[in-house]
Enzyme design. Structure first.
Site, short mmCIF file in Angstrom:
data_model
loop_
_atom_site.label_atom_id
_atom_site.label_comp_id
_atom_site.label_asym_id
_atom_site.label_seq_id
_atom_site.Cartn_x
_atom_site.Cartn_y
_atom_site.Cartn_z
N GLU A 130 0.83 -1.21 0.00
CA GLU A 130 0.00 0.00 0.00
C GLU A 130 0.87 1.26 0.00
O GLU A 130 0.55 2.25 -0.67
CB GLU A 130 -0.94 0.00 1.20
CG GLU A 130 -1.94 -1.14 1.23
CD GLU A 130 -2.80 -1.22 -0.03
OE1 GLU A 130 -3.03 -0.17 -0.67
OE2 GLU A 130 -3.23 -2.32 -0.39
N ASP A 198 3.71 -4.28 -6.22
CA ASP A 198 4.28 -5.55 -5.76
C ASP A 198 5.81 -5.49 -5.77
O ASP A 198 6.47 -5.87 -4.80
CB ASP A 198 3.83 -6.71 -6.65
CG ASP A 198 2.36 -7.05 -6.46
OD1 ASP A 198 1.74 -6.53 -5.51
OD2 ASP A 198 1.83 -7.84 -7.27
#
Length: 476
Positions: A130, A198
């Site tokens: 995040e 990611d």
């Protein structure tokens, strides 16, 4: 219940790209890519969004849990390439698997994500992901893309996160279906953004000293959980689709990174997880039975047992379970606070105050210690002293709505009328309920005993509250 601005806020999200792109040429360029929204605009947008979220879904107030998540975020933040470190954590009282980050540094964590993770590294992998969305300014990138292609894309992203974060009972279903009908292609991050979050999140996770394989492990765990929920997948999957190829990519990437040095077990995550397990236990009798059966082989089950017994008002048995914990665990701050928590629950207020006074001296900078100390003071009818502690905490954490709510209650017991109205004003502003905040200021100014400086401060805060109302009405 939603406040009256919520529905107009959703509509504002739908119109957001039109509002921002109309003046795009006047906005500064950030970083190496063209951006139609500045960091300061993102910050302002995020604070307005946070007010609306707090007003529409319950937060989780346990200071031990909130402090743990907050500290974990700040362990990861230095490795995140964030240009703006004005981060704000919102912990939602929601057992659904979800975490999110939106413009302006707002990081939202459902308590359910801690129940879904099996260790701190897996939780850290979600937070690192995040934070990567924030550091790479994916919302600004989506807005720039929407200017060229799909004008409702960013609005769909923000609205979908807001919808998925709200309480299931808050009447959001109708709004959700309306949004979905108007922007079927705009609700999720692009695949490229997810891959970048990611990749960068994993690098940052490893730099912070965590196992890079924690990320694919967590992805796999979330994916498996969806198989048992039929048509209702975890909320995280609604904005972060997890596929077999994505898990495989994460595993391949992790193999290319050095595994950090061994991290000694500190019990923090597991103790927090036990607190959440008991909080959401629907059958306390069954929970007590299960913890008793596993306590002989698992020290942490004794902690869960103590919490479940405490919640069942079996205080003597709860104390026995706590005392059965190993010496190493007895020294953990969470355990020490739980002894004080037990004393408060059992009505042993003098004992609780003595415990928290000692802990305050040992841990003067600890938020949960100060919070329990304030509770102990209040239980012993020392309302003015409790208010002083809470005032100090609100200065340290001005966006913690729970602190302002509790301060208002304590000020009332202390007989401080001005303090009540000021604390309620801040609570309502943080929850986007500006009209209620303005009424509190009007009530406060009716007091004939106010000093000139008090009146000036209240007038200034009223101007600031009116500006917040304008932000909510006009920002979108």
């Amino acid at each position: 219940m939603f406040n009256k601005y919520f529905y107009s806020f959703i509509l504002g999200l739908l119109l957001l790209p039109y509002t921002l792109t109309s003046n795009a040429s006047e906005l500064p360029v950030i970083g190496n890519s063209t951006s139609v929204i500045s960091l300061e605009q993102e910050h302002k947008l995020g604070r307005t969004w946070a007010r609306m979220l707090r007003g529409s879904t319950p937060e989780f107030g346990d200071p031990i849990v909130v402090n743990y998540i907050d500290q974990l975020i700040w362990q990861l933040a230095p490795y995140s390439q964030l240009q703006d470190l004005r981060l704000e954590l919102i912990v939602l009282d929601n057992p659904a698997l979800n975490a999110f980050a939106v413009p302006g540094g707002i990081v939202g964590i459902n308590t359910g994500i801690l129940l879904g993770a099996q260790d701190e590294e897996e939780l850290a992998s979600v937070i690192a992901h995040e934070l990567a969305h924030l550091s790479q300014r994916h919302y600004a990138q989506q807005l720039e893309e929407s200017r060229r292609n799909t004008p409702l894309l960013l609005a769909g992203i923000l609205a979908s996160i807001l919808v998925s974060s709200a309480s299931p009972d808050a009447g959001i279903a109708g709004i959700s279906s309306t949004i979905a009908a108007g922007q079927q292609a705009g609700l999720n991050f692009s695949r490229r953004n997810e891959q970048e979050a990611d990749r960068i999140g994993m690098l940052n996770l490893t730099s912070a000293g965590y196992d890079p394989f924690a990320m694919p492990r967590m992805f796999s765990r979330i994916q498996r959980s969806s198989r048992f929920l039929g048509e209702k997948p975890p909320e995280f999957l609604l904005t972060h689709p997890v596929t077999e190829s994505r898990i495989a990519d994460a595993e391949n990437r992790a193999r290319q990174l050095d595994k950090p040095d061994f991290r000694p077990l500190n019990y923090d995550f597991q103790l927090i997880r036990k607190r959440l397990e008991v909080n959401y236990a629907k059958d306390l009798k069954q929970a007590i039975k299960s913890y008793k059966e596993s306590a002989a082989d698992n020290q942490l089950s004794n902690y869960g047992l103590a919490l479940a017994l405490m919640r069942s008002k079996q205080y003597k048995q709860a104390a026995t379970a706590l005392e059965a914990l190993a010496p190493a665990l007895q020294q953990h701050l969470t355990i020490k606070l739980t002894y004080a928590e037990l004393a408060l629950e059992a009505g042993q207020y003098t004992k609780a105050l003595s415990m928290t006074e000692k802990l305050r001296d040992l841990y003067p900078d600890s938020y949960p210690v100060a919070h329990f100390y304030a509770n102990s003071l209040q239980a012993n009818n020392q309302f003015k002293a409790a208010a002083e502690v809470l005032i100090r905490l609100t200065k340290q954490q001005p966006t913690n709505s729970y602190l302002w709510y509790e301060l208002a209650e304590v000020e009332g017991k202390a007989g401080n009328t001005l303090g009540i109205h000021e604390a309620r004003t801040e609570y309502f502003l943080l929850n986007g309920q500006v009209d209620k905040a303005l009424r509190q200021l009007d009530f406060a100014m009716r007091d004939k005993q106010l000093s000139d400086s008090d009146i000036e401060q209240l007038k200034q805060r009223k101007l600031e509250a009116e500006a917040i109302r304008d932000d909510i009405k006009n920002a979108f």
